[in-house]
Design an enzyme around this catalytic site. Structure first.
Site, PDB file in Angstrom:
ATOM      1  N   CYS A 157      -0.247   3.943   2.571  1.00 17.78           N
ATOM      2  CA  CYS A 157       0.123   3.493   3.925  1.00 17.78           C
ATOM      3  C   CYS A 157       1.563   3.901   4.237  1.00 17.78           C
ATOM      4  O   CYS A 157       1.848   4.446   5.311  1.00 17.78           O
ATOM      5  CB  CYS A 157      -0.001   1.972   4.055  1.00 17.78           C
ATOM      6  SG  CYS A 157      -1.660   1.326   3.758  1.00 17.78           S
ATOM      7  N   CYS A 172       0.824  -1.210   0.000  1.00 16.64           N
ATOM      8  CA  CYS A 172       0.000   0.000   0.000  1.00 16.64           C
ATOM      9  C   CYS A 172       0.859   1.262   0.000  1.00 16.64           C
ATOM     10  O   CYS A 172       1.515   1.574   0.998  1.00 16.64           O
ATOM     11  CB  CYS A 172      -0.917  -0.034   1.220  1.00 16.64           C
ATOM     12  SG  CYS A 172      -1.833   1.483   1.504  1.00 16.64           S
TER      13      CYS A 172
END
Length: 159
Positions: free
Chosen positions: A58, A55
């Site tokens: 993230c 991600c």
């Protein structure tokens, strides 16, 4: 003169070390049960950053928002902080339990009931992220969650 130079380097090194710990202090190597017990003992909500290895947002949040002193100060004073990989180990079960469908997802959990009281997701600015934490502790949000968890057969009223 050498003493002053040594003192200056010592100060710079101390500042460097404190800056490394300036952001959110996430618990590492802690089970869910241990985190819940710690949150109950400290009377704090649990903040969970659900992430995955792949991600991009993230990683961006970890590098640019979670590491900031202002964000760390608020979250460390207010929550027990967990960073959980939603695709590994205990994270799989917790992500499913809390309905995580996108990354990053930020969940705020009441340790007494282990119910979610607030959630958010996506890339956020530091100011937005601090506001997300404040929203999680806003009393009407917590009371709404408590009211929805009261069994209907009790017939009790909170107020």
């Amino acid at each position: 003169m050498k003493k002053y130079i040594l003192l200056i380097f010592a100060c710079i090194y101390a500042i460097h070390l404190s800056a490394q710990n300036a952001g959110i202090n996430f618990l590492h190597g802690t089970t869910w049960t241990e985190a819940v017990a710690k949150a109950k003992a400290e009377n704090k909500l649990i903040f969970i950053d659900f992430y995955t290895q792949w991600c991009g947002p993230c990683l961006n949040m970890a590098q640019t928002v979670f590491s900031l002193p202002t964000v760390g100060y608020y979250y460390n004073q207010t929550f027990i902080n967990l960073k959980i990989d939603a695709e590994e180990g205990e994270g799989i079960t917790l992500a499913k339990k809390y309905g995580v469908r996108s990354y990053p997802t930020y969940a705020f959990i009441d340790p007494a009931t282990e119910e979610i009281v607030h959630h958010s997701s996506s890339r956020q600015t530091p100011e937005q992220f601090i506001q997300t934490g404040k929203d999680a502790t806003f009393l009407p949000n917590v009371l709404f969650t408590c009211k929805t968890n009261i069994p209907k057969e009790t017939g009790s009223v909170l107020f």
